[in-house]
Design a protein around this motif. Structure first.
Motif, mmCIF file in Angstrom:
data_model
loop_
_atom_site.group_PDB
_atom_site.id
_atom_site.type_symbol
_atom_site.label_atom_id
_atom_site.label_comp_id
_atom_site.label_asym_id
_atom_site.label_seq_id
_atom_site.Cartn_x
_atom_site.Cartn_y
_atom_site.Cartn_z
ATOM 1 N N PHE A 1 -8.783 -49.412 12.561
ATOM 2 C CA PHE A 1 -7.937 -49.273 14.090
ATOM 3 C C PHE A 1 -7.717 -48.033 14.499
ATOM 4 N N THR A 2 -6.952 -47.273 13.394
ATOM 5 C CA THR A 2 -6.539 -45.613 13.553
ATOM 6 C C THR A 2 -7.940 -44.904 14.041
ATOM 7 N N GLU A 3 -9.067 -45.149 13.539
ATOM 8 C CA GLU A 3 -10.073 -44.478 13.921
ATOM 9 C C GLU A 3 -10.866 -44.735 14.942
ATOM 10 N N GLN A 4 -10.235 -45.901 15.596
ATOM 11 C CA GLN A 4 -10.905 -46.318 17.186
ATOM 12 C C GLN A 4 -9.619 -46.205 18.076
ATOM 13 N N GLY A 5 -8.810 -45.285 17.816
ATOM 14 C CA GLY A 5 -7.635 -44.842 18.930
ATOM 15 C C GLY A 5 -6.317 -45.887 18.808
ATOM 16 N N VAL A 6 -6.454 -46.724 18.109
ATOM 17 C CA VAL A 6 -5.105 -47.856 18.003
ATOM 18 C C VAL A 6 -4.328 -47.605 16.729
ATOM 19 N N PRO A 7 -3.096 -46.846 16.924
ATOM 20 C CA PRO A 7 -2.333 -46.356 15.445
ATOM 21 C C PRO A 7 -1.237 -47.399 15.315
ATOM 22 N N ASN A 8 -0.729 -47.405 14.333
ATOM 23 C CA ASN A 8 0.322 -48.095 13.724
ATOM 24 C C ASN A 8 -0.116 -49.631 13.225
ATOM 25 N N VAL A 9 -1.657 -49.630 12.724
ATOM 26 C CA VAL A 9 -2.144 -50.718 12.114
ATOM 27 C C VAL A 9 -2.621 -50.560 10.788
ATOM 28 N N ASP A 10 -1.903 -49.108 10.330
ATOM 29 C CA ASP A 10 -2.514 -48.726 8.977
ATOM 30 C C ASP A 10 -2.011 -49.016 7.629
ATOM 31 N N LEU A 11 -1.037 -50.295 7.727
ATOM 32 C CA LEU A 11 -0.105 -50.592 6.534
ATOM 33 C C LEU A 11 -1.171 -51.530 5.625
#
Length: 319
Positions: free
Chosen positions: A234-244
């Motif tokens: 998600f982060t790589e595709q521009g949506v942060p905070n879904v990395d836990l």
């Protein structure tokens, strides 16, 4: 006085002898999720080699319901003798603790004895195989033209539910959560068109991806998974905070003797590091851990404030 001293000594010796003979009968492994789901498959993967190491059958029993609460209660109420333990996700001791502050029928700290944190895992976000988009950015562009877009997860306050709420907030989408009793029925509904998208484990999703019934759009977690290195996060595709990253752990009923807890921890750690088991776990999007009970507790305590902030910020509520 002599009688009481002798009785105490006899009971102590009997207890030590019983622990030394452990296990002397089949061991029950409860998974608080639906049969055939990712954690049920995961539990059966480790049950067979664990049976060989313990010298007794390890029988997997799926007891689903109420976001793992039903199965967890069965474990908490079981005799603390080492013949019942549970494999579950963080929903049991983290998510539920935060969301059911007044109604949770078990105390994660008082009713459960941690054995080991088995692994960390990732979750996929998938759409229909015939969708007009091929990645998360394409999905967001498509969804912004819709008044209502549905997404599924394996339950209220599950990581899939929370991740969808974060996506909704970060991308400004009109997403509606549809909770299921497991990720397999949600995947089926995405494939047949009854549901727009869903979050699912790699274990459940990969066969449908291979057949073309669904397509992967993004992956949660801090980095790409070895099971699907081609899929961007998600982060790589521009949506942060879904990395836990979510985790899977093993628990016994509170009061289970420490020598038995230690035996189970050692054997489980050995099992998940067997080459054939480790290979299948990695293919399922899981990274083996196998830490001590103390390390397990420390990790949970360190992550709890992060998850609490995330859950509250997501707006997820019990339905």
């Amino acid at each position: 006085m002599r009688f009481m001293t002798a009785l105490f000594a006899a009971l102590t010796c009997a207890s030590a002898h019983a622990q030394g003979d452990y296990p002397s009968k089949p061991v029950r492994l409860i998974t608080p999720f639906n049969p055939g789901g990712a954690i049920d498959i995961y539990s059966r993967l480790i049950a067979e080699p664990l049976s060989k190491r313990l010298g007794q059958n390890v029988v997997v029993e799926a007891i689903a319901g109420a976001n793992t609460i039903v199965g967890t209660q069965a474990v908490a109420r079981a005799a603390p003798d080492g013949y019942t333990f549970m494999v579950t996700t963080m929903s049991t001791t983290v998510n539920n603790r935060i969301l059911y502050t007044k109604t949770l029928p078990y105390d994660p700290d008082k009713d459960l004895a941690p054995i080991t944190q088995l692994s960390y895992g990732t979750v996929l976000f998938v759409g229909p195989g015939n969708a007009p988009y091929g990645d998360l950015k394409g999905f967001i562009a498509w969804a912004k033209g819709k008044d209502r877009v549905t997404y599924g997860s394996w339950g209220v306050a599950s990581w899939g539910h929370l991740a969808g709420q974060i996506l909704k907030r970060e991308a400004g989408l009109s997403l509606e959560h549809v909770p299921y009793k497991g990720d397999v029925p949600a995947i089926t509904d995405v494939q047949n068109g009854a549901l727009d998208t869903t979050f699912a484990s790699p274990t459940s999703a990969k066969p449908r991806i291979a057949s073309g019934g669904i397509k992967p759009l993004a992956m949660t977690g801090p980095q790409r998974s070895a099971s699907m290195p081609e899929l961007a996060t998600f982060t790589e595709q521009g949506v942060p905070n879904v990395d836990l990253a979510i985790w899977v752990g093993a628990y016994a009923p509170a009061g289970t003797p420490r020598p038995i807890i230690d035996r189970l921890q050692r054997e489980l750690k050995a099992v998940i590091n067997l080459p054939e088991v480790k290979e299948r776990m990695v293919a399922q999007g899981q990274t083996p851990v196998g830490n001590t009970p103390e390390e397990f507790v420390a990790n949970v305590r360190a992550d709890l404030p992060k998850w609490e902030a995330l859950i509250k910020a997501s707006g997820a509520k019990l339905e």
